[in-house]
Design a protein around this motif. Sequence first.
Motif, mmCIF file in Angstrom:
data_model
loop_
_atom_site.group_PDB
_atom_site.id
_atom_site.type_symbol
_atom_site.label_atom_id
_atom_site.label_comp_id
_atom_site.label_asym_id
_atom_site.label_seq_id
_atom_site.Cartn_x
_atom_site.Cartn_y
_atom_site.Cartn_z
ATOM 1 N N UNK A 229 0.837 -1.200 0.000
ATOM 2 C CA UNK A 229 0.000 0.000 0.000
ATOM 3 C C UNK A 229 0.875 1.255 0.000
ATOM 4 N N UNK A 230 1.946 1.227 0.783
ATOM 5 C CA UNK A 230 2.849 2.398 0.836
ATOM 6 C C UNK A 230 3.516 2.638 -0.511
ATOM 7 N N UNK A 231 3.817 1.550 -1.208
ATOM 8 C CA UNK A 231 4.422 1.700 -2.546
ATOM 9 C C UNK A 231 3.424 2.317 -3.509
ATOM 10 N N UNK A 232 2.162 1.858 -3.392
ATOM 11 C CA UNK A 232 1.096 2.355 -4.277
ATOM 12 C C UNK A 232 0.811 3.819 -4.017
ATOM 13 N N UNK A 233 0.815 4.214 -2.739
ATOM 14 C CA UNK A 233 0.445 5.590 -2.372
ATOM 15 C C UNK A 233 1.484 6.136 -1.380
ATOM 16 N N UNK A 234 2.635 6.571 -1.903
ATOM 17 C CA UNK A 234 3.704 7.026 -1.003
ATOM 18 C C UNK A 234 3.260 8.258 -0.194
ATOM 19 N N UNK A 292 -11.892 15.551 -1.732
ATOM 20 C CA UNK A 292 -10.715 16.435 -1.651
ATOM 21 C C UNK A 292 -9.491 15.714 -1.085
ATOM 22 N N UNK A 293 -9.691 14.473 -0.589
ATOM 23 C CA UNK A 293 -8.580 13.674 -0.055
ATOM 24 C C UNK A 293 -8.313 12.498 -1.002
ATOM 25 N N UNK A 294 -7.104 11.966 -0.928
ATOM 26 C CA UNK A 294 -6.838 10.721 -1.667
ATOM 27 C C UNK A 294 -6.870 9.593 -0.645
ATOM 28 N N UNK A 295 -7.931 8.789 -0.706
ATOM 29 C CA UNK A 295 -8.097 7.701 0.266
ATOM 30 C C UNK A 295 -8.095 6.378 -0.493
ATOM 31 N N UNK A 296 -7.352 5.427 0.033
ATOM 32 C CA UNK A 296 -7.360 4.074 -0.562
ATOM 33 C C UNK A 296 -7.374 3.045 0.564
ATOM 34 N N UNK A 297 -7.970 1.880 0.295
ATOM 35 C CA UNK A 297 -7.851 0.811 1.303
ATOM 36 C C UNK A 297 -6.418 0.276 1.318
ATOM 37 N N UNK A 298 -5.909 -0.092 2.495
ATOM 38 C CA UNK A 298 -4.593 -0.757 2.540
ATOM 39 C C UNK A 298 -4.695 -2.000 1.655
ATOM 40 N N UNK A 299 -5.754 -2.775 1.895
ATOM 41 C CA UNK A 299 -6.175 -3.882 1.023
ATOM 42 C C UNK A 299 -7.661 -4.027 1.302
ATOM 43 N N UNK A 300 -8.499 -4.079 0.259
ATOM 44 C CA UNK A 300 -9.944 -4.143 0.530
ATOM 45 C C UNK A 300 -10.314 -5.428 1.269
ATOM 46 N N UNK A 301 -11.037 -5.282 2.375
ATOM 47 C CA UNK A 301 -11.520 -6.461 3.112
ATOM 48 C C UNK A 301 -13.029 -6.291 3.321
ATOM 49 N N UNK A 302 -13.756 -7.390 3.168
ATOM 50 C CA UNK A 302 -15.220 -7.320 3.253
ATOM 51 C C UNK A 302 -15.725 -8.231 4.365
ATOM 52 N N UNK A 303 -16.570 -7.686 5.235
ATOM 53 C CA UNK A 303 -17.268 -8.527 6.214
ATOM 54 C C UNK A 303 -18.602 -8.914 5.577
#
Length: 347
Positions: A229-234, A292-303
């Motif tokens: 995730x850090x690599x994807x969105x430094x 206005x923010x750049x938000x991404x899941x670290x990895x998408x997880x679904x309950x």
Amino acid sequence: MSTIANDIQHYRQQWGEDLLILGHHYQDSSIIPFCDAVGDSLELSRIAAASKAKRIVFCGVRFMAETADVLSRALDGIDNGRRVYQPAPNAGCPMADMATADALEAAWQHITAITPNVEWVPIVYVNSSADVKAFCGRHGGAACTSGNGHHIVKHFLDQGKHILFAPDQHLCTNILRELGYPPSAVCLWDRDLPDGGLTSADIQSATLIAWNGCCPIHAGYTTADLNNARERLPNAKMLIHPEAPSPVAAQADKTGSTKAIIDAVKQAVAGERLLIGTEDHLVQRLIANYPELTIEPIRPIICEDMGLTTPEQLLRVLKDWPEDTLVRVEDDLIADARCCVQRMLEI
Ligand code: 13P
Ligand code: SF4
């Protein structure tokens, strides 16, 4: 507005203040507009406790609806007519199922017999059955949520008590980390082994014993997920739920309940980047609500259980109040389960 949405709004208006629809943050976005309150488990418990509504409809999983029922019953045991309904009656919590009251009682008897001079107290995560909460209340303990866990654990440790914590080992380890304890401070009770797989010496030297349950969804986060995730969105701030394993959560910038994560998003300034490690219904809503923010899941997880509630099911409840959606905790569990939850709200 669709017919279903129209019909739901019609019933909401008809019932007025006699109806309270609660929704957990992990509910699908199709449910959220119909909720009178949306929150984390702590906020929703508080709202259910304060409510005078005759009918509470809980869009969430079983333990949440049970907690609302426990809190809305009359103290004198007389039927006050209040009822709690769960539109998706099969929505449970696999973590809550990992600890039964019988297994906890057996562990409790074993631990307290080996350490007669120690004062133990159980703490149970609200993600547990009413039966487990009753076990906890009976032995002088309190519930906790991911939002107040550190506060509850500290309260009892400060009193010199030793703690049996169930069912989430990761929440427990994250709380202790936050309180400054090393991971070795947690002694793990293996629910599949006789006597938890612990020797008498292990138990005698333990201050805190944690049940080895976990949330199968959050427990899957790994260091590799965080690195990818850090690599994807430094340069993004990383926020993760405390049901993630503690060594992984420790690498994030902040560990917090769903409310704490939402609060951190609210406080972010335009242009900021955030990586979020929790259930994806919530993460996707945050992405949509904060363009206005750049938000991404670290990895998408679904309950999957949280995703079971649909507007159709909600309408079915409001229209027909079907028996299979009524959540009614056994009468003989109410007083003890209530003690457990009420203590949490008071500490
Ligand atoms: P919160 O306590 O953050 O609402 O979380 C509940 C839950 O089920 C998380 O998996
Ligand atoms: Fe239970 Fe995990 Fe689902 Fe929360 S996300 S309800 S802890 S299974």
